[in-house]
Design a protein around this motif. Structure first.
Motif, PDB file in Angstrom:
ATOM      1  N   LEU A 278     -74.810  -0.289  23.574  1.00 51.85           N
ATOM      2  CA  LEU A 278     -73.993  -1.491  23.489  1.00 51.85           C
ATOM      3  C   LEU A 278     -74.808  -2.689  23.006  1.00 51.85           C
ATOM      4  O   LEU A 278     -74.255  -3.631  22.438  1.00 51.85           O
ATOM      5  CB  LEU A 278     -73.366  -1.811  24.847  1.00 51.85           C
ATOM      6  N   GLY A 279     -76.115  -2.638  23.229  1.00 53.09           N
ATOM      7  CA  GLY A 279     -76.969  -3.720  22.772  1.00 53.09           C
ATOM      8  C   GLY A 279     -76.834  -3.976  21.281  1.00 53.09           C
ATOM      9  O   GLY A 279     -76.831  -5.129  20.830  1.00 53.09           O
ATOM     10  N   ALA A 280     -76.709  -2.899  20.504  1.00 58.04           N
ATOM     11  CA  ALA A 280     -76.566  -3.047  19.055  1.00 58.04           C
ATOM     12  C   ALA A 280     -75.253  -3.739  18.700  1.00 58.04           C
ATOM     13  O   ALA A 280     -75.185  -4.524  17.740  1.00 58.04           O
ATOM     14  CB  ALA A 280     -76.643  -1.681  18.376  1.00 58.04           C
ATOM     15  N   TYR A 281     -74.191  -3.456  19.463  1.00 56.41           N
ATOM     16  CA  TYR A 281     -72.901  -4.105  19.210  1.00 56.41           C
ATOM     17  C   TYR A 281     -72.947  -5.579  19.604  1.00 56.41           C
ATOM     18  O   TYR A 281     -72.350  -6.429  18.936  1.00 56.41           O
ATOM     19  CB  TYR A 281     -71.779  -3.368  19.952  1.00 56.41           C
ATOM     20  N   ARG A 282     -73.669  -5.889  20.679  1.00 53.09           N
ATOM     21  CA  ARG A 282     -73.816  -7.293  21.055  1.00 53.09           C
ATOM     22  C   ARG A 282     -74.525  -8.072  19.950  1.00 53.09           C
ATOM     23  O   ARG A 282     -74.174  -9.223  19.674  1.00 53.09           O
ATOM     24  CB  ARG A 282     -74.617  -7.410  22.355  1.00 53.09           C
ATOM     25  N   GLU A 283     -75.495  -7.440  19.321  1.00 50.50           N
ATOM     26  CA  GLU A 283     -76.261  -8.122  18.286  1.00 50.50           C
ATOM     27  C   GLU A 283     -75.416  -8.499  17.077  1.00 50.50           C
ATOM     28  O   GLU A 283     -75.701  -9.482  16.398  1.00 50.50           O
ATOM     29  CB  GLU A 283     -77.447  -7.250  17.851  1.00 50.50           C
ATOM     30  N   ILE A 284     -74.365  -7.731  16.806  1.00 51.99           N
ATOM     31  CA  ILE A 284     -73.513  -8.070  15.659  1.00 51.99           C
ATOM     32  C   ILE A 284     -72.333  -8.948  16.070  1.00 51.99           C
ATOM     33  O   ILE A 284     -71.473  -9.261  15.243  1.00 51.99           O
ATOM     34  CB  ILE A 284     -73.006  -6.814  14.929  1.00 51.99           C
ATOM     35  N   GLY A 285     -72.269  -9.312  17.359  1.00 48.85           N
ATOM     36  CA  GLY A 285     -71.272 -10.298  17.759  1.00 48.85           C
ATOM     37  C   GLY A 285     -70.208  -9.873  18.736  1.00 48.85           C
ATOM     38  O   GLY A 285     -69.322 -10.676  19.067  1.00 48.85           O
ATOM     39  N   VAL A 286     -70.235  -8.610  19.216  1.00 46.22           N
ATOM     40  CA  VAL A 286     -69.235  -8.192  20.205  1.00 46.22           C
ATOM     41  C   VAL A 286     -69.455  -8.969  21.508  1.00 46.22           C
ATOM     42  O   VAL A 286     -70.538  -8.961  22.069  1.00 46.22           O
ATOM     43  CB  VAL A 286     -69.292  -6.674  20.468  1.00 46.22           C
ATOM     44  N   GLN A 287     -68.423  -9.645  21.948  1.00 49.43           N
ATOM     45  CA  GLN A 287     -68.473 -10.426  23.191  1.00 49.43           C
ATOM     46  C   GLN A 287     -67.690  -9.784  24.324  1.00 49.43           C
ATOM     47  O   GLN A 287     -67.887 -10.132  25.490  1.00 49.43           O
ATOM     48  CB  GLN A 287     -67.896 -11.831  22.925  1.00 49.43           C
TER      49      GLN A 287
END
Length: 314
Positions: A278-287
């Motif tokens: 999930l860290g990778a998704y947070r990096e692209i902007g998933v909140q």
């Protein structure tokens, strides 16, 4: 430090669930601290027999609103083909009042032709469905935001409103949050920039998610909206466990292979594994992340994720 990810539970009752099944998940999610309980808006199962049959999304959410106290409630997503815009605005405003202002409206163009045929619902071509969706969003927002005592009028290609009292008003001001989702390259981002408080992309790989978020950000800029005025979210099937045996058991319960699930969703694996992915998704902007819970009888799964995975991401 980045703000913590927000987690919501999302179910697909058309696959086979009673009202009681959905209420149990909603209550479990509320007790476990998830911010929302969402459900799909479908009338036939995509696989299996769908027994005991479908439940209507807004009837169900109205009932759950009276059996919960804090968790937010919504659709991912209501189909614009299922309802006229006026009655939909009334229904959602009513559930907003019944819940004390906890409702969110996910609205989409509709896509599953078989359920339209099964329940006598017209299914126009894609372009017309998007045109109707756009007009519905205009009308629903217009009805909700017309000042009390004034009337609302609208003239579109598919819907016309004349001298409407624009009642009832929802509890939330200016209106319940609207969620727009999907992977369409042009019309979807434009609709999100015009109407949405949240943009959601479901079941998409990292690269597709990043590309779509960039399109939406560009549409926001074109519309003159600030980047922080929209919440970016994603939905994924969840299959978490303490060890490989528990993960495999939960995968088998929903008729899926572990390797296939792992390749398609970051919410599959052990708590540490999920936190890393999930860290990778947070990096692209998933909140915000929606957990698609496909085995609604496994309430321990909902509790386990809240207790073991979410703390690693806060």
């Amino acid at each position: 430090m980045d703000s913590p990810l927000d987690f919501r539970v999302f179910v697909e009752p058309q696959q086979g669930a009673t009202y009681a099944d959905q209420l149990a998940v909603a209550r479990t999610a509320e007790a476990a601290g998830y911010s929302a309980f969402f459900r799909s808006d479908h009338y036939t199962a995509m696989s299996g027999d769908g027994m005991p049959g479908p439940t209507d999304s807004w009837v169900t959410l109205g009932a759950i609103a009276r059996e919960t106290t804090s968790i937010r409630l919504g659709t991912m997503v209501t189909s614009a083909t299922f309802r006229y815009p006026g009655p939909l605005a009334i229904a959602v405003a009513q559930v907003d009042e019944m819940s004390g202002g906890r409702v969110e409206l996910g609205l989409g163009a509709g896509w599953f032709e078989a359920e339209h045929k099964a329940y006598a619902i017209p299914f126009p071509p894609l372009g017309e469905r998007f045109d109707r969706l756009t007009e519905q969003l205009d009308i629903i927002r217009g009805l909700w935001t017309t000042p009390p005592g004034e009337t609302f009028d609208y003239s579109g290609s598919h819907y016309t409103v004349a001298d409407s009292p624009a009642l009832p008003k929802p509890v939330q001001s200016p209106h319940p949050p609207i969620i727009i989702g999907g992977a369409g390259a042009k019309r979807t981002p434009a609709l999100a920039a015009t109407f949405a408080a949240e943009f959601n992309i479901p079941f998409a790989p990292l690269e597709v998610t990043a590309t779509q978020f960039e399109r939406v950000a560009s549409a926001l800029a074109d519309a003159g909206r600030s980047p922080g005025s929209l919440t970016y979210s994603a939905a994924f099937v969840v299959c978490a466990g303490r060890d490989e045996q528990e993960i495999a058991r939960r995968a088998a319960a929903i008729g899926r292979e572990v390797d296939e699930l792992r390749s398609n969703s970051p919410l599959v694996g052990t708590p540490g594994e999920i936190a890393d992915k999930l860290g990778a998704y947070r990096e692209i902007g998933v909140q915000r992340a929606y957990l698609q819970v496909l085995d609604m009888s496994d309430l321990d799964h909902v509790d386990f994720f809240a207790a073991e995975v979410i703390p690693q991401l806060s």
